[in-house]
Design a protein around this motif. Structure first.
Motif, mmCIF file in Angstrom:
data_model
loop_
_atom_site.group_PDB
_atom_site.id
_atom_site.type_symbol
_atom_site.label_atom_id
_atom_site.label_comp_id
_atom_site.label_asym_id
_atom_site.label_seq_id
_atom_site.Cartn_x
_atom_site.Cartn_y
_atom_site.Cartn_z
ATOM 1 N N VAL A 164 0.863 -1.181 0.000
ATOM 2 C CA VAL A 164 0.000 0.000 0.000
ATOM 3 C C VAL A 164 0.897 1.227 0.000
ATOM 4 O O VAL A 164 2.060 1.170 0.413
ATOM 5 N N HIS A 165 0.352 2.342 -0.458
ATOM 6 C CA HIS A 165 1.110 3.584 -0.521
ATOM 7 C C HIS A 165 0.631 4.540 0.568
ATOM 8 O O HIS A 165 -0.561 4.659 0.834
ATOM 9 N N TRP A 166 1.602 5.197 1.177
ATOM 10 C CA TRP A 166 1.315 6.193 2.224
ATOM 11 C C TRP A 166 1.973 7.495 1.805
ATOM 12 O O TRP A 166 3.190 7.632 1.838
ATOM 13 N N ASP A 167 1.159 8.453 1.377
ATOM 14 C CA ASP A 167 1.681 9.722 0.879
ATOM 15 C C ASP A 167 0.712 10.832 1.264
ATOM 16 O O ASP A 167 -0.001 11.388 0.434
ATOM 17 N N ASP A 168 0.669 11.136 2.549
ATOM 18 C CA ASP A 168 -0.171 12.217 3.046
ATOM 19 C C ASP A 168 0.509 12.845 4.249
ATOM 20 O O ASP A 168 1.616 12.472 4.610
ATOM 21 N N ASP A 169 -0.174 13.792 4.855
ATOM 22 C CA ASP A 169 0.432 14.556 5.940
ATOM 23 C C ASP A 169 0.123 14.003 7.327
ATOM 24 O O ASP A 169 0.437 14.649 8.325
ATOM 25 N N ARG A 170 -0.478 12.830 7.418
ATOM 26 C CA ARG A 170 -0.796 12.273 8.731
ATOM 27 C C ARG A 170 0.483 11.941 9.503
ATOM 28 O O ARG A 170 1.457 11.451 8.930
ATOM 29 N N ARG A 171 0.484 12.205 10.804
ATOM 30 C CA ARG A 171 1.610 11.835 11.641
ATOM 31 C C ARG A 171 1.718 10.329 11.760
ATOM 32 O O ARG A 171 2.803 9.772 11.843
ATOM 33 N N TRP A 172 0.559 9.666 11.790
ATOM 34 C CA TRP A 172 0.547 8.203 11.836
ATOM 35 C C TRP A 172 -0.581 7.689 10.957
ATOM 36 O O TRP A 172 -1.507 8.418 10.607
ATOM 37 N N ALA A 173 -0.479 6.442 10.596
ATOM 38 C CA ALA A 173 -1.527 5.814 9.780
ATOM 39 C C ALA A 173 -1.618 4.344 10.186
ATOM 40 O O ALA A 173 -0.638 3.743 10.649
ATOM 41 N N ARG A 174 -2.826 3.789 10.019
ATOM 42 C CA ARG A 174 -3.040 2.388 10.382
ATOM 43 C C ARG A 174 -3.662 1.674 9.189
ATOM 44 O O ARG A 174 -4.624 2.157 8.598
ATOM 45 N N PHE A 175 -3.081 0.555 8.841
ATOM 46 C CA PHE A 175 -3.541 -0.231 7.697
ATOM 47 C C PHE A 175 -3.949 -1.613 8.190
ATOM 48 O O PHE A 175 -3.211 -2.250 8.951
ATOM 49 N N VAL A 176 -5.112 -2.055 7.750
ATOM 50 C CA VAL A 176 -5.663 -3.338 8.206
ATOM 51 C C VAL A 176 -5.832 -4.263 7.005
ATOM 52 O O VAL A 176 -6.354 -3.861 5.958
ATOM 53 N N PHE A 177 -5.374 -5.519 7.172
ATOM 54 C CA PHE A 177 -5.474 -6.526 6.121
ATOM 55 C C PHE A 177 -6.169 -7.752 6.705
ATOM 56 O O PHE A 177 -5.720 -8.282 7.734
ATOM 57 N N THR A 178 -7.240 -8.187 6.089
ATOM 58 C CA THR A 178 -7.920 -9.410 6.514
ATOM 59 C C THR A 178 -7.752 -10.453 5.429
ATOM 60 O O THR A 178 -8.174 -10.253 4.286
ATOM 61 N N LYS A 179 -7.052 -11.549 5.798
ATOM 62 C CA LYS A 179 -6.706 -12.577 4.833
ATOM 63 C C LYS A 179 -6.840 -13.958 5.484
ATOM 64 O O LYS A 179 -6.931 -14.072 6.711
ATOM 65 N N PRO A 180 -6.825 -15.022 4.682
ATOM 66 C CA PRO A 180 -6.921 -16.374 5.253
ATOM 67 C C PRO A 180 -5.683 -16.783 6.053
ATOM 68 O O PRO A 180 -5.702 -17.803 6.728
ATOM 69 N N VAL A 181 -4.610 -15.999 5.949
ATOM 70 C CA VAL A 181 -3.361 -16.379 6.612
ATOM 71 C C VAL A 181 -2.875 -15.247 7.506
ATOM 72 O O VAL A 181 -3.261 -14.085 7.353
ATOM 73 N N LYS A 182 -1.990 -15.609 8.416
ATOM 74 C CA LYS A 182 -1.435 -14.668 9.378
ATOM 75 C C LYS A 182 -0.399 -13.760 8.722
ATOM 76 O O LYS A 182 0.361 -14.185 7.861
ATOM 77 N N GLY A 183 -0.358 -12.506 9.138
ATOM 78 C CA GLY A 183 0.710 -11.614 8.723
ATOM 79 C C GLY A 183 1.984 -11.940 9.474
ATOM 80 O O GLY A 183 1.944 -12.333 10.642
ATOM 81 N N THR A 184 3.102 -11.799 8.831
ATOM 82 C CA THR A 184 4.372 -12.124 9.482
ATOM 83 C C THR A 184 5.293 -10.916 9.662
ATOM 84 O O THR A 184 6.030 -10.851 10.639
ATOM 85 N N SER A 185 5.263 -9.971 8.736
ATOM 86 C CA SER A 185 6.165 -8.818 8.864
ATOM 87 C C SER A 185 5.640 -7.647 8.054
ATOM 88 O O SER A 185 4.818 -7.813 7.140
ATOM 89 N N ALA A 186 6.117 -6.471 8.395
ATOM 90 C CA ALA A 186 5.777 -5.252 7.667
ATOM 91 C C ALA A 186 7.044 -4.445 7.446
ATOM 92 O O ALA A 186 7.914 -4.386 8.328
#
Length: 750
Positions: free
Chosen positions: A679-701
């Motif tokens: 995903v792309h993050w290109d705005d003026d927010r100090r922080w952002a939260r991204f949520v992914f719902t998938k059949p498998v577990k997330g391992t790293s970002a």
């Protein structure tokens, strides 16, 4: 080689005023204080009987720095198309006869200087640089600033000067058509009275608009023991900034000027030079056993004169002249031929003890001719000369003049070593100055980024193109697992002081926090331009720089001209403006990080629900039992399933945090089945939260997975894993334990 916060440096009290600033040329032994003048003098051309008080032409600001207004299209005579009679618009010519006394390390010279007034008004006074007076004593602007700037960060040029090792230049008689002229020291930047690096010469008759004046003068230069850039060590003499050199009269529309102004700064500790293009015809008389190398083309064989030889060199369309003289030097020659360039004679002049450096320097120089010619524009001169300094003269190395530079020196150069990298890099860097300092002739006083910074960036691009990496490996490093060579741009960012930049890249050379902060002109510019290239693309970037070079070579571009060229060629003015506003004109920092990554199964929830029109309740115990049964059934059906998979979906939440300036970021999230999402993050927010719902577990970002953003102050916090990985700490712990065990075993044997 840094703005207003450092001005106080110039007002350090240096002692008695006996060494006052002003001295008439005819009264050198009776130096008397001269009030610093705020502007130079000019007069309207008129018959001798009509005395008209000259109007004052101001100096460029003592704190002039990055220019934000592009120059006029006609600045400096307009772009050089190649169809003109001369390569440059020649403003000045020098005819110099010099004699070196190698025992006293002095040069006595007679000089005829002819200068053309490009302005629309008469000029009644001209200004000369006497750069060598920077080394006459601790009262100069150079040494005044050195005490402050070098104390707050490492720097070259900080060697102790012992008795008999100072250098200076004494200007003698100055004449205009046989009339003796008066001159006095002035201080365009408000420096100490004891600085003698700029003089004002009042003319007997003004130079009319478009007219020329010829000045005849003599001078005596005492070379210092090499402190920085110039001087002697033993019998070796690097003779740089050794003659009286006229300042630059800038006109409206040139580098932000709105009226004529003299750009003639004092010689500051971290600054270098700025001059008009012209012609040089120089004869140097030295002992018969001395070898001479210099800017330009040698004119025939040296002429014998008793126990001496007179060497003759000439070069047009350059803006400086330097030379070296030493006995026992050898020469290695080569040639470069390429499209658009004349055949170029390449010469390496070196002392016998550093013979191992000669071939690598020759090869790197010829390779540089090819790379810079193909990526920027053809090399227009017929010579390039590289000088390898002798033992104990390292401060004479790594210095550039048109068609002439000094390299580094090693007694042994093994492949894939740090020594090989340093020798190649210094050679490429000093040759590269021939483009950014030489042919583009930027103002190194006010905008050092345009030379040191852009040159560093282009050097790194060449090294990257050569697939040349930095080998830092040493036995101790190998013990700790540091074996892989380093990318050249990765090395640059290490020295760029990214966490807390003190000065904009476009700041001048002297108004800076320290010498270490000035050093970021090199590394932070290279890093910023690397990141801009990643946003524009390699081909677009090269197109932009070719346009910059084509438009501004043999002229004097400003930072605003560079920005305009890149914006126009790339078609992305907003992107270019953002980078220049943040880093060139500002002190923005980047520090984006992955603050947190959490991946949880999306399980059925206990509580009440409505089914078939009736509300039913599912207790926590019932829910847990149902979840267990589903998991067991899924495992039976998928016995080889990998961790992080199962009957329920997973919700992975990644929180990213921004501590600095906005920059376009890519966030890559990896999952247990090997899949990734970006995903792309290109705005003026100090922080952002991204949520992914998938059949498998997330391992790293990971932020910036392609490593495009080198300006990020801390790349170690760009990534996180869901589960802790202790492999690194275990490895380091085991290595440390082994080190201790070896130490104890050694102690037992004592």
């Amino acid at each position: 080689m840094r703005r207003q916060a450092a001005r106080v440096v110039r007002y350090v009290v240096l002692g008695a005023l006996a060494c006052a600033q002003g001295a008439w040329a005819q009264e050198p032994a009776q130096a008397r204080p001269a009030t610093p003048v705020p502007a130079a003098g000019s007069t309207v051309a008129a018959p001798a009987a009509v005395a008209i008080e000259p109007a004052e032409i101001p100096f460029a600001s003592a704190h002039a720095a990055s220019v934000r207004t592009p120059s006029a299209p006609t600045a400096w005579g307009g772009p050089r198309t190649g169809s003109e009679a001369t390569l440059s618009d020649r403003v000045v010519s020098y005819r110099i006869q010099a004699r070196l006394d190698p025992a006293k390390h002095t040069v006595d010279g007679q000089q005829q200087l002819t200068w053309r007034n490009r302005s629309d008004r008469p000029v009644g006074s001209v200004f000369l640089h006497l750069y060598l007076n920077a080394f006459e004593g601790e009262g100069s602007t150079f040494f005044t600033e050195r005490r402050v700037l070098a104390a707050h960060g490492g720097s070259r040029g900080v060697a102790e000067v012992k008795k008999g090792e100072w250098g200076y230049i004494d200007l003698g008689n100055v004449e205009q058509d046989g009339a003796a002229l008066k001159w006095r020291y002035v201080h365009p930047d408000g420096g100490p009275d004891t600085d003698h690096t700029v003089v004002r010469v009042d003319l007997a008759r003004p130079v009319p608009a478009g007219g020329s004046v010829t000045l005849d003068m003599n001078f005596h230069s005492q070379l210092p023991r090499v402190i920085e850039r110039t001087g002697y060590v033993g019998k070796f003499h690097l003779v740089g900034q050794w003659f009286p050199k006229i300042g630059v009269l800038e006109l409206p529309g040139e580098r932000g000027a709105t009226e004529p102004r003299w750009n003639v700064h004092e010689f500051h500790f971290n600054s270098e030079f700025y001059a008009d293009f012209g012609e040089y015809d120089v004869r140097m008389t030295v002992p018969r056993d001395y070898v001479v190398a210099a800017v330009g083309e040698q004119q025939g064989d040296p002429t014998p004169e008793g126990n001496e030889l007179t060497w003759h060199f000439a070069q047009a369309d350059v803006h400086d002249f330097a030379w070296m003289a030493a006995p026992g030097y050898k020469t290695l020659e080569g040639e470069y031929t390429g499209p658009g360039s004349p055949p170029v004679k390449v010469k390496v002049v070196y002392p016998p003890e550093y013979e191992a450096s000669a071939k690598p320097v020759l090869k790197a120089t010829i390779d540089s001719l090819g790379y810079f010619s193909s990526t920027l524009g053809p090399y227009p001169y017929k010579t390039v000369t590289a000088v390898v300094p002798p033992f104990n003269a390292s401060e004479a190395g790594g210095m550039e003049y048109p068609t002439f530079f000094t390299a580094d020196s090693f007694t042994e150069v093994k492949p894939k070593t740090l020594d090989e990298y340093i020798l190649d890099f210094v050679t490429i860097h000093e040759f590269g100055h021939g483009y950014f300092y030489g042919l583009l002739a930027s103002n190194e006083f006010e905008e050092p980024m345009l030379d040191e910074g852009l040159n560093e960036y282009w050097d790194d691009r060449m090294l990257r193109e050569r697939k040349q990496r930095v080998y830092l490996t040493k036995p101790l490093w190998q013990f700790f697992g540091v074996e892989a060579p380093m990318d050249v741009f990765a090395l640059e960012r290490m020295f760029a002081l990214l966490p807390r930049p003190s000065d904009p890249l476009g700041q001048n050379a002297w108004d800076r926090l320290s010498s270490a902060d000035y050093g970021t002109v090199y590394s932070r510019t290279a890093t910023a331009m690397h990141d801009l290239e990643e946003r524009l693309g390699k081909d677009v970037t090269e197109k932009a720089y070719r346009q910059y070079y084509a438009t501004w070579h043999f002229r004097h571009p400003s930072i605003a001209d560079l920005q305009a060229s890149i914006a126009d060629a790339s078609g992305k003015p907003d992107v270019v403006a953002q980078v220049f506003d943040q880093y060139v004109y500002g002190t923005a920092r980047i520090d984006d990080r992955v603050k947190e990554i959490v991946s949880e199964e999306v399980l059925p929830l206990a509580g009440t629900t409505i089914k078939n029109g009736h509300r039913v309740e599912l207790s926590s115990e019932q829910n847990d039992e149902a979840v267990s049964k589903q998991r067991e059934a899924w495992k039976d059906a998928h016995p080889d399933a990998a961790d992080g998979t199962g009957p329920f979906p997973w919700k992975t939440t990644v929180t990213v945090w921004r501590d600095g300036a906005r920059v376009p970021q890519t966030l890559k999230v990896s999952f247990a089945d090997g899949s990734v999402e970006a995903v792309h993050w290109d705005d003026d927010r100090r922080w952002a939260r991204f949520v992914f719902t998938k059949p498998v577990k997330g391992t790293s970002a990971e932020l910036d997975p392609d490593r495009k953003i080198y300006l990020d102050a801390n790349k170690l916090d760009d990534s996180r894993t869901v589960d802790a990985n202790h492999a690194a700490s275990h490895r380091w712990g085991a290595d440390f334990a082994a080190l201790l065990q070896g130490l104890y075993a050694f102690l037992v044997t004592l």
